[in-house]
Design an enzyme around this catalytic site. Structure first.
Site, PDB file in Angstrom:
ATOM      1  N   TYR A  81      -4.967   3.554   6.600  1.00 13.82           N
ATOM      2  CA  TYR A  81      -5.131   3.776   5.163  1.00 13.82           C
ATOM      3  C   TYR A  81      -6.610   3.933   4.837  1.00 13.82           C
ATOM      4  CZ  TYR A  81      -5.017   2.854   0.135  1.00 13.82           C
ATOM      5  OH  TYR A  81      -5.165   2.946  -1.231  1.00 13.82           O
ATOM      6  N   GLU A 109      -7.184   9.269  -1.855  1.00 11.61           N
ATOM      7  CA  GLU A 109      -6.482   8.372  -0.943  1.00 11.61           C
ATOM      8  C   GLU A 109      -5.823   9.156   0.189  1.00 11.61           C
ATOM      9  OE1 GLU A 109      -3.522   4.881  -2.130  1.00 11.61           O
ATOM     10  OE2 GLU A 109      -2.432   6.762  -1.866  1.00 11.61           O
TER      11      GLU A 109
END
Ligand code: GDP
Ligand code: MN
Length: 359
Positions: A102, A187
């Site tokens: 992530y 993201e």
């Protein structure tokens, strides 16, 4: 705030040198099969809707042949994923996944300072990852993110040594997008470590400030207004602005004996077209009543009212509205003119909505 679709977000990442899977956007099954043909191997077919968690909702499908890609694309196109109609799919080469990580750069809401986030436990909703597994670091907006800061976050996240430099490059490039587009969020989840040892952005989210984005990139404007809808199974539809207010509204409906049908946060800039789309999405759940609770700040009550009136052309479900804040009087006047129940007091509004639902 507008959320770019995955393929648009990936376009921005590609521009700054981040590796994204080979692929293309399709609006028909035929197109999907042609793209799969060009890719020449197993593909993933992904619904292009502005919401997260598509995988779990059946919006990310796999296909081994162009024929299969055509079939799954046809299944997805025209269907609804989390309340959003799918009119485009992204067909991409399927990655051989070793690990899912992530990486994000986000604008810290309270401080208005960029914050870098990284975790070795990607691929799932970041809210589900334990806090101690997420590395964080604030960035001085005037200095920008320096490579050593990116490296430190990667290290803190437990990224293996041999990939620290690559992870640092990805974060630095992400910051270029964040800064260059005045983004609120950039993201990558998952940032995939492939079996071949490469870092590839398998999914991407870019949220932009509405006004700045539309001014600089009119092409992003029409299809990207965002809201987040979560189904809860009941029959009282709920639309509010801000996650806190939306949750409070859901809780209050329960307290008054109603069954919330959903959670829908329209966010900060609730323009008429967004309000209208939100109402249509909630109505599609088959609710008995739609409760709208808007606290106008930047959001203007008259804009909200206009959106509600526009939605009435397509929606017969009764609506109960609580609307307070900027341009409140204008907003109330517009709604009353169209015969919609409008309240200043939230409890009264909730009570009325539950009454209607219980018939
Ligand atoms: P989201 O659910 O909307 O966040 O959609 P994602 O694009 O993140 O996909 C969800 C999950 O599908 C990922 O975490 C992966 O586990 C899986 N996935 C996505 N693309 C690929 C791929 O190319 N290959 C494989 N094996 N899995 C993939
Ligand atoms: Mn994802």
């Amino acid at each position: 705030m507008i959320r770019l679709l995955e393929y648009q977000a990936k376009g921005l990442l590609r521009e700054v040198g981040i590796k994204v899977p080979e692929g293309g956007v399709a609006r028909t099954g035929e197109e999907a099969s042609r793209i799969a043909e060009q890719i020449g191997g197993p593909v993933v077919v992904k619904a292009q809707v502005p919401v997260g968690g598509r995988g779990k909702a059946g919006g990310v499908l796999f296909a081994d042949t162009p024929e299969e890609a055509r079939e799954v694309a046809r299944d997805l196109l025209g269907s609804k994923i989390k309340g959003e109609i799918v009119d485009k799919v992204l067909v991409e080469e399927r990655l051989n996944i070793e690990e899912e990580w992530y990486a994000a750069i986000s604008l810290d809401r309270s401080e208005r300072i960029p914050i870098v986030l990284a975790s070795r436990e990607g691929g799932v909703d970041i809210e589900e990852v334990p806090d101690e597994k997420i590395a964080r670091r604030y960035v001085d907006p005037f200095l920008g993110m320096r490579p050593f800061e990116a490296r430190l976050v990667a290290k803190d996240a437990g990224i293996p040594r041999e990939y620290l430099r690559d992870f640092e490059s990805v974060l630095t490039a992400m910051y270029e997008v964040f800064d260059g587009y005045d983004a609120h969020l950039v993201e990558i989840n998952p940032l995939v470590l492939t079996k071949e040892g490469e870092l590839v952005a398998a999914d991407a989210v870019v949220n932009l400030d509405q006004d700045a984005a539309v001014m600089r990139h009119p092409e992003f404007a029409e299809e990207t207004e965002d809201f987040h809808l979560v189904e809860l199974g009941g029959d009282v539809g709920i639309i509010a602005n801000g996650a806190g207010l939306t949750m409070a509204t859901v809780d209050l409906v329960k307290e008054f004996g109603g069954e919330p049908a959903n959670f829908l946060d329209v966010g900060g800039g609730a323009y008429p077209s967004l309000i209208r789309r939100a109402i249509l999405a909630v109505d599609d759940l088959g609710v008995s009543v739609i409760l709208i609770n808007i606290f106008g700040g930047i959001t203007r009550c008259d804009d909200v009212a206009k959106g509600i009136v526009r939605a009435m052309e397509d929606v017969d479900t009764p609506m109960v509205v609580r609307l307070v804040g900027t341009n409140e009087e204008e907003g109330h006047a517009i709604l009353k003119e169209h015969g919609i129940d409008v309240f200043e007091d939230l409890e009264e509004a909730v009570k009325r909505a539950v009454e209607i639902a219980q018939g």
